[in-house]
Design a protein around this motif. Structure first.
Motif, mmCIF file in Angstrom:
data_model
loop_
_atom_site.group_PDB
_atom_site.id
_atom_site.type_symbol
_atom_site.label_atom_id
_atom_site.label_comp_id
_atom_site.label_asym_id
_atom_site.label_seq_id
_atom_site.Cartn_x
_atom_site.Cartn_y
_atom_site.Cartn_z
ATOM 1 N N UNK A 140 11.637 167.691 -56.685
ATOM 2 C CA UNK A 140 11.639 167.110 -58.021
ATOM 3 C C UNK A 140 10.184 167.130 -58.477
ATOM 4 N N UNK A 141 9.913 167.775 -59.594
ATOM 5 C CA UNK A 141 8.555 167.821 -60.136
ATOM 6 C C UNK A 141 8.474 166.808 -61.270
ATOM 7 N N UNK A 142 7.809 165.706 -60.991
ATOM 8 C CA UNK A 142 7.805 164.623 -61.972
ATOM 9 C C UNK A 142 6.417 164.556 -62.614
ATOM 10 N N UNK A 143 6.219 165.400 -63.604
ATOM 11 C CA UNK A 143 4.926 165.456 -64.283
ATOM 12 C C UNK A 143 5.154 165.398 -65.788
ATOM 13 N N UNK A 144 4.209 164.813 -66.497
ATOM 14 C CA UNK A 144 4.334 164.597 -67.947
ATOM 15 C C UNK A 144 5.660 163.907 -68.238
ATOM 16 N N UNK A 145 5.871 162.792 -67.586
ATOM 17 C CA UNK A 145 7.188 162.170 -67.506
ATOM 18 C C UNK A 145 7.271 160.764 -68.084
ATOM 19 N N UNK A 146 6.141 160.172 -68.425
ATOM 20 C CA UNK A 146 6.140 158.768 -68.865
ATOM 21 C C UNK A 146 5.422 158.678 -70.222
ATOM 22 N N UNK A 147 5.588 157.576 -70.958
ATOM 23 C CA UNK A 147 4.865 157.436 -72.225
ATOM 24 C C UNK A 147 3.366 157.352 -71.954
ATOM 25 N N UNK A 190 1.673 162.253 -54.611
ATOM 26 C CA UNK A 190 1.363 161.710 -55.938
ATOM 27 C C UNK A 190 -0.129 161.693 -56.212
ATOM 28 N N UNK A 191 -0.476 161.539 -57.485
ATOM 29 C CA UNK A 191 -1.858 161.268 -57.869
ATOM 30 C C UNK A 191 -2.243 159.925 -57.252
ATOM 31 N N UNK A 192 -3.528 159.744 -56.973
ATOM 32 C CA UNK A 192 -3.979 158.467 -56.420
ATOM 33 C C UNK A 192 -3.817 158.396 -54.915
ATOM 34 N N UNK A 193 -3.994 157.189 -54.373
ATOM 35 C CA UNK A 193 -3.889 156.985 -52.925
ATOM 36 C C UNK A 193 -2.721 156.074 -52.626
ATOM 37 N N UNK A 213 -8.314 158.607 -63.600
ATOM 38 C CA UNK A 213 -7.635 159.907 -63.701
ATOM 39 C C UNK A 213 -6.971 160.023 -65.065
ATOM 40 N N UNK A 214 -6.757 161.272 -65.511
ATOM 41 C CA UNK A 214 -6.226 161.420 -66.872
ATOM 42 C C UNK A 214 -4.716 161.645 -66.922
ATOM 43 N N UNK A 215 -4.049 161.498 -65.787
ATOM 44 C CA UNK A 215 -2.590 161.607 -65.772
ATOM 45 C C UNK A 215 -2.104 161.153 -64.398
ATOM 46 N N UNK A 216 -0.808 160.936 -64.299
ATOM 47 C CA UNK A 216 -0.227 160.590 -63.003
ATOM 48 C C UNK A 216 1.015 161.450 -62.805
ATOM 49 N N UNK A 217 1.012 162.250 -61.738
ATOM 50 C CA UNK A 217 2.153 163.123 -61.456
ATOM 51 C C UNK A 217 2.629 162.877 -60.033
ATOM 52 N N UNK A 218 3.891 163.123 -59.781
ATOM 53 C CA UNK A 218 4.390 163.037 -58.398
ATOM 54 C C UNK A 218 5.475 164.073 -58.157
ATOM 55 N N UNK A 219 5.526 164.494 -56.903
ATOM 56 C CA UNK A 219 6.496 165.499 -56.475
ATOM 57 C C UNK A 219 7.228 164.906 -55.284
ATOM 58 N N UNK A 220 8.522 165.093 -55.244
ATOM 59 C CA UNK A 220 9.251 164.532 -54.112
ATOM 60 C C UNK A 220 10.376 165.459 -53.681
ATOM 61 N N UNK A 221 10.732 165.351 -52.399
ATOM 62 C CA UNK A 221 11.808 166.161 -51.853
ATOM 63 C C UNK A 221 12.161 165.654 -50.467
ATOM 64 N N UNK A 222 13.274 166.151 -49.930
ATOM 65 C CA UNK A 222 13.714 165.666 -48.618
ATOM 66 C C UNK A 222 13.321 166.618 -47.495
#
Ligand SMILES: [Zn+2]
Length: 466
Positions: A140-147, A190-193, A213-222
């Motif tokens: 799941x590519x969760x980027x540019x996903x929030x207000x 994810x972005x950050x620690x 940081x200028x954005x927050x993105x996260x990627x997830x998978x099993x």
């Protein structure tokens, strides 16, 4: 240090409680954002981008027409964001949504130096697209996903839509605290620690904090395997499918070398984390703060994995630490990322290989494009590019050819000095072409304005210096 402390006083602060429902391909979010007016006497309106809404209808998805089959290999389904509640300082407020733009008219204008807290409750539906925002077989590519707060600068609010060519984003740095609740079998990059990870019922909660940081993105998978290594104070983590370990290790290696080299060449990467994530992504690679998406197809034999990892890593400097308006002046981050990649090859493999990579990855593709197309200027807004080829030829190739020509004229050492100066002056800010020229002028005592604009605005490539 001092710069970052000053920015932290007024930058937007995001806090999100996220619940991830992979079965339904949905995310529920409770988000607060603290906004300080450090711009104008008073702000009467606020604007946010709601990028997931660009994925609502097949007709308007932000992929060029010829690529939509590749973008949705499992077929189309809509992606979007639904706002359920919006409060300003705990009071319900009216808002208007026009596709990817949210407009909030404040009852009380936000005065200079004052802050307000906005609260959002929303649901995000993730489309089956193999782009920045979507999901495939593995991730799941969760980027540019929030207000995300739009940028307000001397030109006013930037309300650009989600263009299908280029990276159509422009944002300011902020601080993020994000808690993601997900089923136990999911791994999250994810972005950050990662501050902590704990159980809540049959779920895991992953808590991330970021620096500026200028954005927050996260990627997830099993099915993601993880390997990590360090470069100075930074932990680098490579995420890859279980059957791609060899290439996952190579990606880690390239990222480590690139981070060491760019730290030394341009200035220190200040964050604790950097993630390189193999994703279901058909467009090559994509940069986010502390995290880059690399198309899983690159995890195979060949030279491209190294090139794309190094290019995306260079974006941690050009885009991440020094931002720019990627809609109006994409060359600033893309041409610099290409030039940085060439520096990397020259450093690790010698001058001859560096030259060969320049010819094969930049100069020859540009010449080839010229055979059957009329190239346009480097400096154009994204709305003026017809497709990715037009964009690559002008922004990546011609932009990098210009920087190589510049290197030839002013000397590699002087250009390095200028880039270090540009980096230091614009750290955590958004830089412009004018800032870039200022850096050149500062270190050489010569005015490069005409030279740079001649290059940026011409259709052809200029005569190469002998
Ligand atoms: Zn790039």
């Amino acid at each position: 240090q001092k710069i970052s402390q000053n920015i932290m006083k007024t930058c937007p602060r995001y806090e999100m409680d996220v619940t991830f429902h992979p079965e339904e391909k949905k995310i529920d979010v409770f988000q607060t954002i603290e906004i300080t007016n450090d711009k104008e006497k008073e702000l009467k309106e606020l604007y946010f981008h709601l990028y997931p809404n660009a994925f609502k209808t097949f007709d308007q998805v932000p992929f060029p027409r010829g690529e939509r089959e590749r973008a949705y290999p499992e077929g189309f389904a809509p992606g979007y964001i639904t706002l359920k509640k919006l409060l300003v300082e705990s009071r319900q407020i009216n808002f208007e949504i026009d596709d990817t733009l949210l407009k909030i008219i404040l009852e009380e204008p936000l005065k200079l130096g004052k802050k307000q807290v906005l609260t959002f409750e929303y649901e995000v539906v993730i489309p089956p697209s193999h782009g920045r925002f979507g999901c495939g077989q593995n991730t799941f590519n969760i980027a540019n996903w929030y207000p995300i707060l739009a940028v307000y600068d001397e030109k006013g609010w930037h309300k650009d839509p989600y263009y299908s060519v280029g990276d159509p984003f422009y944002s300011e740095v902020g601080l993020y605290e994000v808690h993601i609740k997900a089923p136990k079998d999911y791994t999250i990059a994810a972005s950050g620690s990662l501050q902590k990870k704990y159980e809540e019922g049959d779920q895991d909660v992953w808590s991330f904090n970021t620096g500026l940081v200028r954005d927050f993105a996260w990627i997830t998978g099993t099915s993601l395997d993880v390997k990590e290594v360090s470069a100075g104070k930074t932990r680098i983590t490579s995420y890859y499918p279980k059957d791609k370990e060899v290439y996952g290790m190579q990606a880690l290696d390239h990222a480590q070398n690139a981070l060491f080299f760019f730290n030394d060449y341009f200035g220190q990467y200040p964050y604790d984390e950097y993630c390189v994530v193999a994703s279901d992504f058909y467009i090559g690679g994509m940069e986010y703060p502390n995290l880059v998406i690399i198309g899983v197809d690159f995890y195979s034999a060949g030279e491209f994995l190294e090139y794309v990892v190094v290019h995306e890593t260079a974006h941690q400097w050009w885009y991440g630490l020094v931002g720019n308006n990627q809609i109006e002046e994409a060359w600033l981050d893309e041409a610099l990322a290409e030039y940085s990649t060439l520096l990397y090859y020259e450093y690790f493999y010698g001058r001859k290989t560096g030259q060969k990579v320049y010819e094969e990855a930049i100069f020859n593709p540009y010449k080839l494009y010229e055979v059957s197309n009329t190239p346009g200027p480097i400096l154009r807004p994204l709305s003026d590019f017809t497709d990715w080829k037009d964009y690559s030829a002008a922004v990546y190739y011609k932009g990098a050819i210009m920087l190589m020509d510049l290197e030839g004229r002013m000397g590699k050492g002087k250009l390095q000095e200028a880039l270090c100066y540009y980096f230091k002056k614009s750290l955590y800010k958004n830089a412009t072409t004018a800032d870039f020229i200022k850096a050149l002028n500062h270190v050489t005592g010569v005015d490069w304005t005409d030279y740079i604009y001649n290059w940026l605005e011409c259709n052809e490539i200029l005569e190469k210096v002998a």
